[in-house]
Write a protein that holds these residues in place. Structure first.
Motif, mmCIF file in Angstrom:
data_model
loop_
_atom_site.group_PDB
_atom_site.id
_atom_site.type_symbol
_atom_site.label_atom_id
_atom_site.label_comp_id
_atom_site.label_asym_id
_atom_site.label_seq_id
_atom_site.Cartn_x
_atom_site.Cartn_y
_atom_site.Cartn_z
ATOM 1 N N VAL A 93 0.840 -1.198 0.000
ATOM 2 C CA VAL A 93 0.000 0.000 0.000
ATOM 3 C C VAL A 93 0.876 1.249 0.000
ATOM 4 O O VAL A 93 1.839 1.335 0.771
ATOM 5 N N VAL A 94 0.527 2.213 -0.843
ATOM 6 C CA VAL A 94 1.206 3.512 -0.848
ATOM 7 C C VAL A 94 0.164 4.609 -0.698
ATOM 8 O O VAL A 94 -0.873 4.590 -1.368
ATOM 9 N N THR A 95 0.434 5.551 0.188
ATOM 10 C CA THR A 95 -0.456 6.700 0.344
ATOM 11 C C THR A 95 0.269 7.959 -0.130
ATOM 12 O O THR A 95 1.480 8.101 0.048
ATOM 13 N N LEU A 96 -0.477 8.857 -0.724
ATOM 14 C CA LEU A 96 0.069 10.085 -1.298
ATOM 15 C C LEU A 96 -0.547 11.301 -0.615
ATOM 16 O O LEU A 96 -1.749 11.542 -0.733
ATOM 17 N N ASN A 172 4.152 2.172 12.081
ATOM 18 C CA ASN A 172 4.097 0.953 11.257
ATOM 19 C C ASN A 172 4.240 1.202 9.762
ATOM 20 O O ASN A 172 3.893 0.333 8.960
ATOM 21 N N LEU A 173 4.762 2.362 9.369
ATOM 22 C CA LEU A 173 5.073 2.577 7.961
ATOM 23 C C LEU A 173 6.372 1.838 7.634
ATOM 24 O O LEU A 173 7.333 1.891 8.387
ATOM 25 N N ALA A 174 6.400 1.195 6.482
ATOM 26 C CA ALA A 174 7.633 0.544 6.046
ATOM 27 C C ALA A 174 8.630 1.579 5.554
ATOM 28 O O ALA A 174 9.851 1.395 5.695
ATOM 29 N N ASP A 175 8.137 2.674 4.974
ATOM 30 C CA ASP A 175 9.016 3.719 4.459
ATOM 31 C C ASP A 175 8.226 5.003 4.250
ATOM 32 O O ASP A 175 6.997 4.987 4.119
ATOM 33 N N HIS A 176 8.954 6.110 4.222
ATOM 34 C CA HIS A 176 8.367 7.434 4.044
ATOM 35 C C HIS A 176 9.354 8.263 3.236
ATOM 36 O O HIS A 176 10.561 8.182 3.456
ATOM 37 N N ILE A 177 8.853 9.050 2.292
ATOM 38 C CA ILE A 177 9.735 9.864 1.472
ATOM 39 C C ILE A 177 9.069 11.197 1.172
ATOM 40 O O ILE A 177 7.828 11.283 1.107
ATOM 41 N N GLN A 195 8.502 6.280 -7.741
ATOM 42 C CA GLN A 195 8.643 5.866 -6.341
ATOM 43 C C GLN A 195 7.545 4.880 -5.938
ATOM 44 O O GLN A 195 7.796 3.923 -5.201
ATOM 45 N N ILE A 196 6.339 5.109 -6.426
ATOM 46 C CA ILE A 196 5.247 4.166 -6.156
ATOM 47 C C ILE A 196 5.600 2.796 -6.719
ATOM 48 O O ILE A 196 5.482 1.771 -6.027
ATOM 49 N N ALA A 197 6.024 2.759 -7.963
ATOM 50 C CA ALA A 197 6.369 1.499 -8.611
ATOM 51 C C ALA A 197 7.477 0.785 -7.852
ATOM 52 O O ALA A 197 7.433 -0.444 -7.667
ATOM 53 N N HIS A 198 8.468 1.546 -7.403
ATOM 54 C CA HIS A 198 9.580 0.948 -6.663
ATOM 55 C C HIS A 198 9.095 0.330 -5.358
ATOM 56 O O HIS A 198 9.482 -0.782 -4.991
ATOM 57 N N PHE A 199 8.227 1.054 -4.657
ATOM 58 C CA PHE A 199 7.718 0.518 -3.391
ATOM 59 C C PHE A 199 6.852 -0.719 -3.610
ATOM 60 O O PHE A 199 6.964 -1.704 -2.872
ATOM 61 N N LEU A 200 5.993 -0.677 -4.600
ATOM 62 C CA LEU A 200 5.123 -1.826 -4.857
ATOM 63 C C LEU A 200 5.936 -3.053 -5.256
ATOM 64 O O LEU A 200 5.551 -4.194 -4.955
ATOM 65 N N ASN A 201 7.064 -2.832 -5.894
ATOM 66 C CA ASN A 201 7.914 -3.947 -6.296
ATOM 67 C C ASN A 201 8.793 -4.475 -5.170
ATOM 68 O O ASN A 201 8.983 -5.685 -5.036
ATOM 69 N N TYR A 202 9.322 -3.541 -4.346
ATOM 70 C CA TYR A 202 10.364 -3.941 -3.394
ATOM 71 C C TYR A 202 10.052 -3.657 -1.923
ATOM 72 O O TYR A 202 10.820 -4.048 -1.045
ATOM 73 N N CYS A 204 10.034 -0.680 -0.472
ATOM 74 C CA CYS A 204 10.719 0.514 0.012
ATOM 75 C C CYS A 204 10.821 1.503 -1.140
ATOM 76 O O CYS A 204 10.667 1.134 -2.309
ATOM 77 N N PHE A 205 11.074 2.764 -0.797
ATOM 78 C CA PHE A 205 11.313 3.771 -1.814
ATOM 79 C C PHE A 205 12.785 3.738 -2.216
ATOM 80 O O PHE A 205 13.599 3.105 -1.557
ATOM 81 N N GLN A 206 13.147 4.436 -3.254
ATOM 82 C CA GLN A 206 14.489 4.305 -3.806
ATOM 83 C C GLN A 206 15.587 4.785 -2.879
ATOM 84 O O GLN A 206 16.731 4.379 -3.026
ATOM 85 N N HIS A 207 15.256 5.632 -1.922
ATOM 86 C CA HIS A 207 16.276 6.131 -0.996
ATOM 87 C C HIS A 207 16.567 5.165 0.136
ATOM 88 O O HIS A 207 17.570 5.304 0.812
ATOM 89 N N GLY A 208 15.670 4.204 0.352
ATOM 90 C CA GLY A 208 15.743 3.494 1.627
ATOM 91 C C GLY A 208 15.875 1.994 1.601
ATOM 92 O O GLY A 208 15.650 1.347 2.630
ATOM 93 N N CYS A 209 16.209 1.366 0.476
ATOM 94 C CA CYS A 209 16.334 -0.094 0.468
ATOM 95 C C CYS A 209 17.609 -0.525 1.180
ATOM 96 O O CYS A 209 18.628 0.138 1.103
ATOM 97 N N ARG A 210 17.526 -1.638 1.852
ATOM 98 C CA ARG A 210 18.688 -2.190 2.545
ATOM 99 C C ARG A 210 18.922 -3.609 2.076
ATOM 100 O O ARG A 210 18.013 -4.287 1.726
#
Length: 210
Positions: A93-96, A172-177, A195-202, A204-210
């Motif tokens: 889920v992504v909220t805008l 409980n957010l997985a990521d925020h940008i 950024q939405i596509a990246h989060f839905l795929n992985y 996390c957003f592009q700044h925050g993957c580990r």
């Protein structure tokens, strides 16, 4: 990776408002559909019941997870939906620009002109939406380009013109940008779609993957 995604609009909008974003997500390989609801005239129970029908229709055709993207109030509809129908939340889920902590502007409007918000204020814009469950990956995108009602209501602090940046955060957010976009500009912005596509795929957003 690609997948299916269902988009929800914000207050005083219609499903067509999400079509530009749907097209941008299709460029990233997603099958994107939009969901329309009467944001002011119907309550959240009505929103959820109608939304459930569309989600179940998806799962009647395929077992592939369905992701959700909600703009502004649409994100709060998703919180209510996820709390009441957790078995149907099988994707990300992504909220805008969603005011997860409640909306400063909504508080003022509720005092001055409650009819402008109708049934969208209680249990949502007032800050009392159900908590996000920790077992679902939620991402929140905020804007910091102030263009909109914020000028009229003299919002204090970083904002997208309608919602304060701090209001877009919750537990409980997985990521925020934060991106340089306005509240409505999010819906036509290529960087937001990426950024939405990246989060839905992985998850996390592009700044925050580990």
């Amino acid at each position: 990776m690609t997948g299916h995604v269902l988009l929800l609009h914000g207050i005083h909008m219609h499903a067509w408002a999400m079509l530009p974003l749907a097209r941008l997500l299709k460029n990233h390989g997603f099958e994107a559909k939009v969901f329309g609801y009467y944001s002011v005239f119907q309550n959240f129970d009505a929103h959820c019941k109608a939304f459930v029908k569309q989600v179940r229709a998806h799962y009647a055709q395929t077992d592939e997870p369905l992701h959700f993207v909600g703009h502004s109030l649409g994100g709060l509809v998703l919180r209510r939906f996820a709390a009441e129908y957790p078995d149907l939340v099988r994707g990300r889920v992504v909220t805008l620009g969603t005011p997860h902590q409640g909306s400063c502007i909504a508080h003022k409007l509720h005092r001055l002109a409650p009819f402008a918000l109708g049934k969208a204020y209680g249990e949502a814009l007032d800050g009392s939406a159900p908590k996000i469950a920790g077992n679902v990956e939620w991402g929140s995108i905020a804007g910091n380009y102030s263009l909109g009602l914020g000028k009229v209501f003299e919002l204090k602090g970083t904002n997208d013109g309608t919602v304060l940046l701090e209001e877009t955060k919750t537990e409980n957010l997985a990521d925020h940008i934060v991106l340089p976009v306005s509240h409505t500009g999010m819906l036509v912005n290529k960087a937001v779609a990426e950024q939405i596509a990246h989060f839905l795929n992985y998850g996390c957003f592009q700044h925050g993957c580990r």
